[in-house]
Every structure is written in C-alpha cells, then in structure tokens.
Design a protein around this motif. Structure first.
Motif, PDB file in Angstrom:
ATOM      1  N   TYR A 154       3.100  12.780 -46.367  1.00  0.00           N
ATOM      2  CA  TYR A 154       2.633  13.203 -47.689  1.00  0.00           C
ATOM      3  C   TYR A 154       3.400  14.441 -48.154  1.00  0.00           C
ATOM      4  O   TYR A 154       3.529  15.426 -47.416  1.00  0.00           O
ATOM      5  CB  TYR A 154       1.134  13.491 -47.659  1.00  0.00           C
ATOM      6  CG  TYR A 154       0.294  12.253 -47.437  1.00  0.00           C
ATOM      7  CD1 TYR A 154      -0.005  11.410 -48.502  1.00  0.00           C
ATOM      8  CD2 TYR A 154      -0.175  11.927 -46.164  1.00  0.00           C
ATOM      9  CE1 TYR A 154      -0.767  10.259 -48.300  1.00  0.00           C
ATOM     10  CE2 TYR A 154      -0.935  10.783 -45.954  1.00  0.00           C
ATOM     11  CZ  TYR A 154      -1.235   9.953 -47.030  1.00  0.00           C
ATOM     12  OH  TYR A 154      -1.980   8.820 -46.826  1.00  0.00           O
ATOM     13  N   SER A 155       3.868  14.382 -49.406  1.00  0.00           N
ATOM     14  CA  SER A 155       4.742  15.446 -49.919  1.00  0.00           C
ATOM     15  C   SER A 155       4.031  16.787 -50.062  1.00  0.00           C
ATOM     16  O   SER A 155       4.651  17.836 -49.919  1.00  0.00           O
ATOM     17  CB  SER A 155       5.332  15.032 -51.269  1.00  0.00           C
ATOM     18  OG  SER A 155       4.336  14.974 -52.266  1.00  0.00           O
ATOM     19  N   GLN A 156       2.705  16.762 -50.340  1.00  0.00           N
ATOM     20  CA  GLN A 156       2.021  18.045 -50.503  1.00  0.00           C
ATOM     21  C   GLN A 156       1.985  18.839 -49.191  1.00  0.00           C
ATOM     22  O   GLN A 156       2.013  20.072 -49.182  1.00  0.00           O
ATOM     23  CB  GLN A 156       0.609  17.864 -51.070  1.00  0.00           C
ATOM     24  CG  GLN A 156      -0.349  17.038 -50.217  1.00  0.00           C
ATOM     25  CD  GLN A 156      -0.391  15.576 -50.623  1.00  0.00           C
ATOM     26  OE1 GLN A 156       0.666  14.971 -50.804  1.00  0.00           O
ATOM     27  NE2 GLN A 156      -1.592  15.027 -50.768  1.00  0.00           N
ATOM     28  N   ARG A 199      -3.196  28.298 -38.223  1.00  0.00           N
ATOM     29  CA  ARG A 199      -4.053  27.131 -38.459  1.00  0.00           C
ATOM     30  C   ARG A 199      -3.625  26.419 -39.739  1.00  0.00           C
ATOM     31  O   ARG A 199      -3.570  25.175 -39.777  1.00  0.00           O
ATOM     32  CB  ARG A 199      -5.520  27.585 -38.564  1.00  0.00           C
ATOM     33  CG  ARG A 199      -6.510  26.484 -38.980  1.00  0.00           C
ATOM     34  CD  ARG A 199      -6.506  25.327 -38.017  1.00  0.00           C
ATOM     35  NE  ARG A 199      -7.440  24.286 -38.430  1.00  0.00           N
ATOM     36  CZ  ARG A 199      -7.405  23.022 -38.017  1.00  0.00           C
ATOM     37  NH1 ARG A 199      -6.459  22.616 -37.157  1.00  0.00           N
ATOM     38  NH2 ARG A 199      -8.294  22.146 -38.440  1.00  0.00           N
ATOM     39  N   ALA A 200      -3.303  27.181 -40.785  1.00  0.00           N
ATOM     40  CA  ALA A 200      -2.845  26.577 -42.038  1.00  0.00           C
ATOM     41  C   ALA A 200      -1.547  25.810 -41.826  1.00  0.00           C
ATOM     42  O   ALA A 200      -1.369  24.697 -42.352  1.00  0.00           O
ATOM     43  CB  ALA A 200      -2.657  27.664 -43.097  1.00  0.00           C
ATOM     44  N   VAL A 201      -0.649  26.396 -41.027  1.00  0.00           N
ATOM     45  CA  VAL A 201       0.620  25.723 -40.718  1.00  0.00           C
ATOM     46  C   VAL A 201       0.343  24.390 -40.019  1.00  0.00           C
ATOM     47  O   VAL A 201       0.956  23.355 -40.329  1.00  0.00           O
ATOM     48  CB  VAL A 201       1.514  26.622 -39.839  1.00  0.00           C
ATOM     49  CG1 VAL A 201       2.674  25.819 -39.238  1.00  0.00           C
ATOM     50  CG2 VAL A 201       2.052  27.792 -40.649  1.00  0.00           C
ATOM     51  N   GLU A 202      -0.580  24.390 -39.075  1.00  0.00           N
ATOM     52  CA  GLU A 202      -0.939  23.154 -38.352  1.00  0.00           C
ATOM     53  C   GLU A 202      -1.459  22.092 -39.314  1.00  0.00           C
ATOM     54  O   GLU A 202      -1.104  20.907 -39.212  1.00  0.00           O
ATOM     55  CB  GLU A 202      -1.998  23.453 -37.295  1.00  0.00           C
ATOM     56  CG  GLU A 202      -1.495  24.284 -36.114  1.00  0.00           C
ATOM     57  CD  GLU A 202      -2.633  24.706 -35.187  1.00  0.00           C
ATOM     58  OE1 GLU A 202      -3.787  24.299 -35.451  1.00  0.00           O
ATOM     59  OE2 GLU A 202      -2.365  25.450 -34.219  1.00  0.00           O
ATOM     60  N   GLY A 234       3.645  22.526 -48.664  1.00  0.00           N
ATOM     61  CA  GLY A 234       2.865  23.614 -48.088  1.00  0.00           C
ATOM     62  C   GLY A 234       3.523  24.200 -46.851  1.00  0.00           C
ATOM     63  O   GLY A 234       3.587  25.429 -46.682  1.00  0.00           O
ATOM     64  N   LEU A 235       4.038  23.339 -45.981  1.00  0.00           N
ATOM     65  CA  LEU A 235       4.709  23.801 -44.771  1.00  0.00           C
ATOM     66  C   LEU A 235       5.981  24.569 -45.124  1.00  0.00           C
ATOM     67  O   LEU A 235       6.311  25.589 -44.507  1.00  0.00           O
ATOM     68  CB  LEU A 235       5.034  22.606 -43.874  1.00  0.00           C
ATOM     69  CG  LEU A 235       5.631  22.922 -42.501  1.00  0.00           C
ATOM     70  CD1 LEU A 235       4.725  23.848 -41.697  1.00  0.00           C
ATOM     71  CD2 LEU A 235       5.882  21.617 -41.720  1.00  0.00           C
ATOM     72  N   ALA A 236       6.699  24.086 -46.135  1.00  0.00           N
ATOM     73  CA  ALA A 236       7.908  24.780 -46.588  1.00  0.00           C
ATOM     74  C   ALA A 236       7.579  26.176 -47.096  1.00  0.00           C
ATOM     75  O   ALA A 236       8.291  27.151 -46.804  1.00  0.00           O
ATOM     76  CB  ALA A 236       8.596  23.970 -47.689  1.00  0.00           C
ATOM     77  N   VAL A 278      -0.283  16.896 -42.322  1.00  0.00           N
ATOM     78  CA  VAL A 278      -0.143  16.122 -43.562  1.00  0.00           C
ATOM     79  C   VAL A 278       1.323  15.732 -43.775  1.00  0.00           C
ATOM     80  O   VAL A 278       1.614  14.600 -44.183  1.00  0.00           O
ATOM     81  CB  VAL A 278      -0.672  16.930 -44.764  1.00  0.00           C
ATOM     82  CG1 VAL A 278      -0.487  16.146 -46.061  1.00  0.00           C
ATOM     83  CG2 VAL A 278      -2.153  17.271 -44.569  1.00  0.00           C
ATOM     84  N   ALA A 279       2.235  16.653 -43.478  1.00  0.00           N
ATOM     85  CA  ALA A 279       3.661  16.365 -43.634  1.00  0.00           C
ATOM     86  C   ALA A 279       4.107  15.249 -42.700  1.00  0.00           C
ATOM     87  O   ALA A 279       4.843  14.332 -43.094  1.00  0.00           O
ATOM     88  CB  ALA A 279       4.476  17.627 -43.375  1.00  0.00           C
TER      89      ALA A 279
END
Length: 315
Positions: free
Chosen positions: A41-43, A28-31, A47-49, A36-37
């Motif tokens: 948006y860079s944040q 869920r966090a990855v989604e 986060g995904l990275a 956002v990516a």
C-alpha cells in the motif's frame, strides 16, 4: 491485509507522530508504516519515507526515502510524488531538475494544488524545462486561485515587467494587495512603500499600517514605522513608541537605529535624557558604519570638553 486494515494502521502511526512522541513510540510508528508498505500500500510507503527523511524511529536515509517515494508515486500517491519533486528540486546530491519538473507536472495535471506554484517556478526559471513566462503566469494564477499566497506575490513581481512578462501595474498592485492580505511580509512592505511614495491611495497613514504588519519580519519596515511615529507623519506622534522600536533595532545591530537612539537619549525624546547613554550609542553607530554618527563623533573629539564625555565606553 485489506485496504481498511492498512488505513487503520496508518492512522494509528500518524496519531503517534502527530503528538510529542518518544523515540520508542516513533519506532512503533515506523513498524506500522513498514507493515502497510510491505503489504503493497502506497500510504505505508509514503509514511515510512517521511520517517526516514526525518530520522524519526529509524536512521535518516534519504536514498531509502527516495526509493519509497518513487514506488508510492508510481502507484498514484500524489503527496509522495510531490515530495519526490521537492527533493529533486533542491541542490545537492539528489538534484534532478528534469525529474522535479516531471513530478510537479504529473501532480498539477490531476489537480494536486500544492504543485501549481512549484510548476510555475519550473517554467519561470527553466528548471527541467525551457523557460516559458506565459506558462509560469498560468500556473502561478492557478495557485493564487487556490489561495497560495506565495504565488500571489510571484505574480505581482512578474507583472512589474520582470522576466519576460508584459508590465501591468494594475495587475501587479492587485496581486501585491492579495498577497499582503494573505500575510506575505514582502508584499506588505512593498505596499507600504507604494503608499508612502504616493503611488497608491492611502498615503503615509496606510504606509504605517502596512509597515506595522510586517515590522517583525522586515527590519527596515520597523525602522520606517519608528520614523513615522517620531515625525507624526500619517500617524499619531509617539516618541516613546519610536524610541522602543529604534532601540529594538539598535540592539539587533542596526547602525542607523543606534544613531537615532543616541540622539533621542541626548534630547530626552521618548526616554529620560541620558547624555552618557546617548553618546555611547552614537559611538556604537559610528563603529557600525553610520556616516552621520562618525562625523559627529569626530567633531566632538576635536572639542576640548569632550574629554568628559564617554563615547562607546571610552573617555
């Protein structure tokens, strides 16, 4: 998606992974980061990275993470740029010294303090740039001013006259003290040795205090502390404490500590006398390379009555 919505989604994702999350929660966090990516948006990219690097909620994908860090860094995301620098710094498939230096320099130039120490390393070791000890000192000092304990320790080492920096004993000792106070075990051990040798004020009493601070991280510090307890030199004599510390080291494989434990068992110092346990430890010390123990064992074996003494489990 507006900036406020992007921030809210990232906060939600961070809240998920900051606790002991399940794999479904990680997905869920990855989604959330991906949404956002994809919105630019860079944040979210950062986060995904991070999730790709950790293999949480998705497959581990270093190359994919590097691409995302690069995109986020180009947009001014300093944590992403810093992470990219660290990946390029490490040996292996993605090692790129020039890129590492570039990332750390960009971060440092705009006041991203975690990069100061890394930039100092680049200048002192010539990573991605020509060696420049003076520049290294400059950046280590900036990092030290920001309470970076590692940079304090590096400055102390440099001021001892190594690697092209003029020797300055006063500055070295000052930085060792700052690093030691900040919790660097190697600095604590160094100060203890200086005090023990009488090179700084405080003597063996101060040496014992610093050895105690780093004893769990540095085995030799624990051994030296045990020896001070044994002798009562600079600290209240405590044979029981000395035996306890030697015993810990002996069971971790320290040959010298095994020998000390053996002698203390035989003499009943800090522990109930037990000749069998004593000779067993001395035998173990000899096998582990302690020369005094080896000589003692050989001497004992030459005596007729040793046939009744167990040495390391043998008659």
């Amino acid at each position: 998606m507006d900036p406020k919505q992007a921030e809210q989604l990232c906060v939600e994702a961070v809240n998920i992974i900051s606790r002991e999350s399940t794999e479904s929660e990680n997905r869920r966090a990855v989604e959330l980061f991906a949404q956002v990516a994809e919105a630019g948006y860079s944040q979210g990219m950062f986060g995904l990275a991070e999730m790709k690097m950790a293999g949480k909620g998705t497959e581990m994908d270093v190359a994919g993470a590097i691409e995302l860090y690069t995109q986020a860094g180009a947009m001014g995301n300093l944590p992403a740029l810093f992470r990219l620098g660290n990946i390029c710094w490490e040996p292996g498939e993605y090692n790129n010294p020039g890129k590492a230096f570039e990332c750390f320099k960009q971060c440092s130039d705009v006041g991203f303090t975690p990069a100061y120490n890394c930039l100092g390393d680049c200048f002192i070791y010539g990573i991605g740039v020509a060696k420049d000890p003076a520049k290294a000192v400059e950046w280590f000092q900036k990092a030290a001013d920001e309470r970076d304990a590692g940079a304090m320790f590096k400055l102390a080492c440099l001021y001892e006259g190594e690697m092209g920096v003029p020797k300055d004993e006063n500055k070295a000792n000052k930085m060792y003290f700052q690093a030691a106070t900040a919790g660097v075990p190697e600095a604590q051990f160094h100060l203890a040795n200086l005090a023990y040798d009488g090179k700084i004020e405080g003597g063996k009493k101060l040496a014992a205090a610093w050895y105690a601070r780093c004893a769990e991280e540095i085995p030799l510090a624990k051994f030296n502390l045990a020896t001070l307890y044994y002798s009562g030199d600079g600290i209240d004599k405590d044979l029981k404490k000395a035996f306890e510390l030697y015993h810990q080291l002996a069971h971790a494989g320290d040959a010298d500590a095994m020998y000390q434990v053996g002698k203390m068992y035989i003499g009943g110092e800090g522990v109930e006398a037990d000749a069998e346990a004593g000779f067993k430890h001395i035998g173990m010390a000899a096998q582990a390379g302690n020369e005094e123990a080896a000589v003692l064992i050989e001497t004992l074996r030459r005596r007729q009555n040793t046939q009744f003494i167990k040495i390391d489990g043998t008659e």
